[in-house]
Design a protein around this motif. Structure first.
Motif, PDB file in Angstrom:
ATOM      1  N   SER A 195       0.803  -1.223   0.000  1.00 35.22           N
ATOM      2  CA  SER A 195       0.000   0.000   0.000  1.00 35.22           C
ATOM      3  C   SER A 195       0.839   1.278   0.000  1.00 35.22           C
ATOM      4  CB  SER A 195      -0.910   0.007   1.229  1.00 35.22           C
ATOM      5  OG  SER A 195      -0.119  -0.049   2.400  1.00 35.22           O
ATOM      6  N   LEU A 196       2.157   1.169  -0.054  1.00 36.91           N
ATOM      7  CA  LEU A 196       3.017   2.346   0.048  1.00 36.91           C
ATOM      8  C   LEU A 196       4.083   2.314  -1.029  1.00 36.91           C
ATOM      9  CD1 LEU A 196       3.897   4.858   1.742  1.00 36.91           C
ATOM     10  CD2 LEU A 196       5.335   3.310   3.048  1.00 36.91           C
ATOM     11  N   SER A 197       4.260   3.436  -1.697  1.00 34.09           N
ATOM     12  CA  SER A 197       5.336   3.579  -2.670  1.00 34.09           C
ATOM     13  C   SER A 197       5.796   5.030  -2.671  1.00 34.09           C
ATOM     14  CB  SER A 197       4.889   3.139  -4.060  1.00 34.09           C
ATOM     15  OG  SER A 197       3.797   3.932  -4.481  1.00 34.09           O
ATOM     16  N   ILE A 198       7.045   5.242  -3.062  1.00 34.29           N
ATOM     17  CA  ILE A 198       7.580   6.594  -3.124  1.00 34.29           C
ATOM     18  C   ILE A 198       7.929   6.917  -4.572  1.00 34.29           C
ATOM     19  CG2 ILE A 198       8.455   6.636  -0.768  1.00 34.29           C
ATOM     20  CD1 ILE A 198      11.239   6.026  -1.890  1.00 34.29           C
ATOM     21  N   GLY A 199       7.818   8.192  -4.916  1.00 31.72           N
ATOM     22  CA  GLY A 199       8.118   8.618  -6.279  1.00 31.72           C
ATOM     23  C   GLY A 199       9.620   8.684  -6.518  1.00 31.72           C
ATOM     24  N   GLU A 200      10.017   8.422  -7.750  1.00 34.05           N
ATOM     25  CA  GLU A 200      11.440   8.475  -8.079  1.00 34.05           C
ATOM     26  C   GLU A 200      11.967   9.894  -8.012  1.00 34.05           C
ATOM     27  OE1 GLU A 200      12.771   6.227 -11.406  1.00 34.05           O
ATOM     28  OE2 GLU A 200      11.292   4.648 -11.062  1.00 34.05           O
ATOM     29  N   ASP A 201      11.075  10.882  -8.129  1.00 36.66           N
ATOM     30  CA  ASP A 201      11.509  12.274  -8.044  1.00 36.66           C
ATOM     31  C   ASP A 201      11.779  12.698  -6.597  1.00 36.66           C
ATOM     32  OD1 ASP A 201       8.781  11.938  -7.550  1.00 36.66           O
ATOM     33  OD2 ASP A 201       8.329  14.034  -8.016  1.00 36.66           O
ATOM     34  N   GLU A 202      11.408  11.868  -5.624  1.00 32.92           N
ATOM     35  CA  GLU A 202      11.645  12.182  -4.218  1.00 32.92           C
ATOM     36  C   GLU A 202      13.067  11.841  -3.774  1.00 32.92           C
ATOM     37  OE1 GLU A 202       8.642  11.187  -1.291  1.00 32.92           O
ATOM     38  OE2 GLU A 202       7.280  10.666  -2.926  1.00 32.92           O
ATOM     39  N   ILE A 203      13.765  11.027  -4.567  1.00 31.65           N
ATOM     40  CA  ILE A 203      15.146  10.685  -4.216  1.00 31.65           C
ATOM     41  C   ILE A 203      16.089  11.319  -5.229  1.00 31.65           C
ATOM     42  CG2 ILE A 203      14.544   8.503  -3.106  1.00 31.65           C
ATOM     43  CD1 ILE A 203      15.543   7.066  -5.613  1.00 31.65           C
ATOM     44  N   PHE A 242      17.239  11.353   0.529  1.00 35.25           N
ATOM     45  CA  PHE A 242      15.774  11.283   0.590  1.00 35.25           C
ATOM     46  C   PHE A 242      15.305  12.220   1.692  1.00 35.25           C
ATOM     47  CE2 PHE A 242      11.939   9.256   2.453  1.00 35.25           C
ATOM     48  CZ  PHE A 242      11.096   9.405   1.372  1.00 35.25           C
ATOM     49  N   ASP A 243      14.459  13.191   1.327  1.00 39.14           N
ATOM     50  CA  ASP A 243      13.944  14.160   2.285  1.00 39.14           C
ATOM     51  C   ASP A 243      12.728  13.560   2.984  1.00 39.14           C
ATOM     52  OD1 ASP A 243      13.300  16.372   3.748  1.00 39.14           O
ATOM     53  OD2 ASP A 243      12.666  17.605   2.056  1.00 39.14           O
ATOM     54  N   VAL A 244      12.935  13.140   4.227  1.00 37.89           N
ATOM     55  CA  VAL A 244      11.872  12.478   4.984  1.00 37.89           C
ATOM     56  C   VAL A 244      10.750  13.462   5.296  1.00 37.89           C
ATOM     57  CG1 VAL A 244      11.313  11.277   7.130  1.00 37.89           C
ATOM     58  CG2 VAL A 244      13.473  10.829   5.996  1.00 37.89           C
ATOM     59  N   ARG A 245      11.118  14.609   5.830  1.00 43.44           N
ATOM     60  CA  ARG A 245      10.108  15.574   6.269  1.00 43.44           C
ATOM     61  C   ARG A 245       9.324  16.176   5.116  1.00 43.44           C
ATOM     62  NH1 ARG A 245      14.325  18.263  10.441  1.00 43.44           N
ATOM     63  NH2 ARG A 245      14.456  16.462  11.824  1.00 43.44           N
ATOM     64  N   PRO A 255       3.122   9.418  11.149  1.00 51.60           N
ATOM     65  CA  PRO A 255       3.705   8.382  12.023  1.00 51.60           C
ATOM     66  C   PRO A 255       4.862   7.628  11.360  1.00 51.60           C
ATOM     67  CG  PRO A 255       1.308   8.176  11.957  1.00 51.60           C
ATOM     68  CD  PRO A 255       1.697   9.204  10.952  1.00 51.60           C
ATOM     69  N   VAL A 256       4.749   7.376  10.046  1.00 55.13           N
ATOM     70  CA  VAL A 256       5.816   6.670   9.331  1.00 55.13           C
ATOM     71  C   VAL A 256       7.066   7.548   9.283  1.00 55.13           C
ATOM     72  CG1 VAL A 256       6.513   5.684   7.113  1.00 55.13           C
ATOM     73  CG2 VAL A 256       4.215   5.284   7.972  1.00 55.13           C
ATOM     74  N   LYS A 257       6.877   8.846   9.071  1.00 54.83           N
ATOM     75  CA  LYS A 257       8.011   9.771   9.050  1.00 54.83           C
ATOM     76  C   LYS A 257       8.725   9.772  10.398  1.00 54.83           C
ATOM     77  CE  LYS A 257       6.144  13.010   5.654  1.00 54.83           C
ATOM     78  NZ  LYS A 257       5.705  14.391   5.408  1.00 54.83           N
ATOM     79  N   ALA A 258       7.963   9.800  11.480  1.00 53.44           N
ATOM     80  CA  ALA A 258       8.563   9.816  12.822  1.00 53.44           C
ATOM     81  C   ALA A 258       9.344   8.533  13.082  1.00 53.44           C
ATOM     82  CB  ALA A 258       7.473   9.999  13.873  1.00 53.44           C
ATOM     83  N   ARG A 259       8.765   7.374  12.703  1.00 50.74           N
ATOM     84  CA  ARG A 259       9.464   6.099  12.915  1.00 50.74           C
ATOM     85  C   ARG A 259      10.702   6.011  12.031  1.00 50.74           C
ATOM     86  NH1 ARG A 259       4.056   3.967  13.560  1.00 50.74           N
ATOM     87  NH2 ARG A 259       3.933   3.450  11.353  1.00 50.74           N
ATOM     88  N   LEU A 260      10.608   6.532  10.805  1.00 48.99           N
ATOM     89  CA  LEU A 260      11.751   6.498   9.878  1.00 48.99           C
ATOM     90  C   LEU A 260      12.896   7.358  10.405  1.00 48.99           C
ATOM     91  CD1 LEU A 260      12.999   5.588   7.237  1.00 48.99           C
ATOM     92  CD2 LEU A 260      11.849   7.462   6.089  1.00 48.99           C
ATOM     93  N   GLU A 261      12.580   8.506  10.981  1.00 47.57           N
ATOM     94  CA  GLU A 261      13.626   9.349  11.548  1.00 47.57           C
ATOM     95  C   GLU A 261      14.321   8.649  12.710  1.00 47.57           C
ATOM     96  OE1 GLU A 261      12.492  13.339  12.502  1.00 47.57           O
ATOM     97  OE2 GLU A 261      11.802  13.758  10.466  1.00 47.57           O
ATOM     98  N   THR A 286      20.235  13.738   8.615  1.00 49.46           N
ATOM     99  CA  THR A 286      20.826  15.041   8.901  1.00 49.46           C
ATOM    100  C   THR A 286      19.870  15.859   9.761  1.00 49.46           C
ATOM    101  OG1 THR A 286      19.872  16.099   6.948  1.00 49.46           O
ATOM    102  CG2 THR A 286      22.019  15.008   6.673  1.00 49.46           C
ATOM    103  N   LYS A 287      20.326  17.010  10.210  1.00 52.44           N
ATOM    104  CA  LYS A 287      19.487  17.890  11.026  1.00 52.44           C
ATOM    105  C   LYS A 287      18.284  18.401  10.240  1.00 52.44           C
ATOM    106  CE  LYS A 287      23.212  19.472  13.967  1.00 52.44           C
ATOM    107  NZ  LYS A 287      24.085  20.595  14.336  1.00 52.44           N
ATOM    108  N   ASP A 288      18.421  18.472   8.921  1.00 49.65           N
ATOM    109  CA  ASP A 288      17.338  18.969   8.069  1.00 49.65           C
ATOM    110  C   ASP A 288      16.308  17.893   7.743  1.00 49.65           C
ATOM    111  OD1 ASP A 288      18.664  21.416   7.999  1.00 49.65           O
ATOM    112  OD2 ASP A 288      19.853  20.806   6.252  1.00 49.65           O
ATOM    113  N   GLY A 289      16.517  16.669   8.221  1.00 48.14           N
ATOM    114  CA  GLY A 289      15.575  15.587   7.974  1.00 48.14           C
ATOM    115  C   GLY A 289      15.809  14.873   6.662  1.00 48.14           C
ATOM    116  N   ILE A 290      17.047  14.852   6.193  1.00 46.57           N
ATOM    117  CA  ILE A 290      17.385  14.171   4.938  1.00 46.57           C
ATOM    118  C   ILE A 290      18.184  12.913   5.265  1.00 46.57           C
ATOM    119  CG2 ILE A 290      18.662  14.348   2.772  1.00 46.57           C
ATOM    120  CD1 ILE A 290      18.045  17.353   2.849  1.00 46.57           C
TER     121      ILE A 290
END
Length: 141
Positions: free
Chosen positions: A7-15, A41-44, A52-58, A66-70
């Protein structure tokens, strides 16, 4: 689109992937060709992931964040750019899949009164057995 779970996929333009020089085996070719892949990959800023997925991934990313969430993943296991690119994307997908798995909610419980009594009785029995072993034969108290 890069599939992560059903149910989850990320775009190639996000990386974004850049290639850098890698150390290790390869002879003089190591000094000339940039084969190591560095994935960012910019998590934030990712529209594909829920909060919730972003928080667990961080939390899972640890030192790769990084400090910027990458998230920065450097892959240099292989001698070719393509193999290192696949390796970096695979490691990112594993990390996101682990973050997408929601941990089971644990309901805290307490031991029942009967369990407490049984535990204490077994401790008393064990202590009595050890007490009997410590006495010398033929000496009565």
């Amino acid at each position: 689109m890069i599939p992560v779970t059903d149910s989850l996929s990320i775009g190639e333009d996000e990386i974004s992937i850049t290639y850098i020089r890698a150390g290790g085996p390869g002879g003089q070719n190591v000094n000339k060709v940039s084969t190591a892949a560095q994935l960012r990959f910019d998590v934030r800023g990712s529209p594909s992931l829920t909060a919730p997925v972003k928080a667990r991934l961080e939390r899972i990313a640890g030192a790769k964040l990084t400090k910027d969430g990458i998230v920065i993943i450097t892959a240099n296991r292989f001698r070719t750019q393509e193999a290192n690119r696949r390796d970096a994307i695979g490691r990112l997908v594993e990390m996101i899949a682990a973050a997408a798995h929601r941990p089971k909610f644990r309901v805290p419980t307490r031991p029942s009164l009967g369990e407490k009594k049984r535990r204490l009785e077994s401790k008393v029995r064990r202590g009595a057995t050890k007490q009997l072993r410590s006495r010398r034969p033929g000496t009565d108290d």
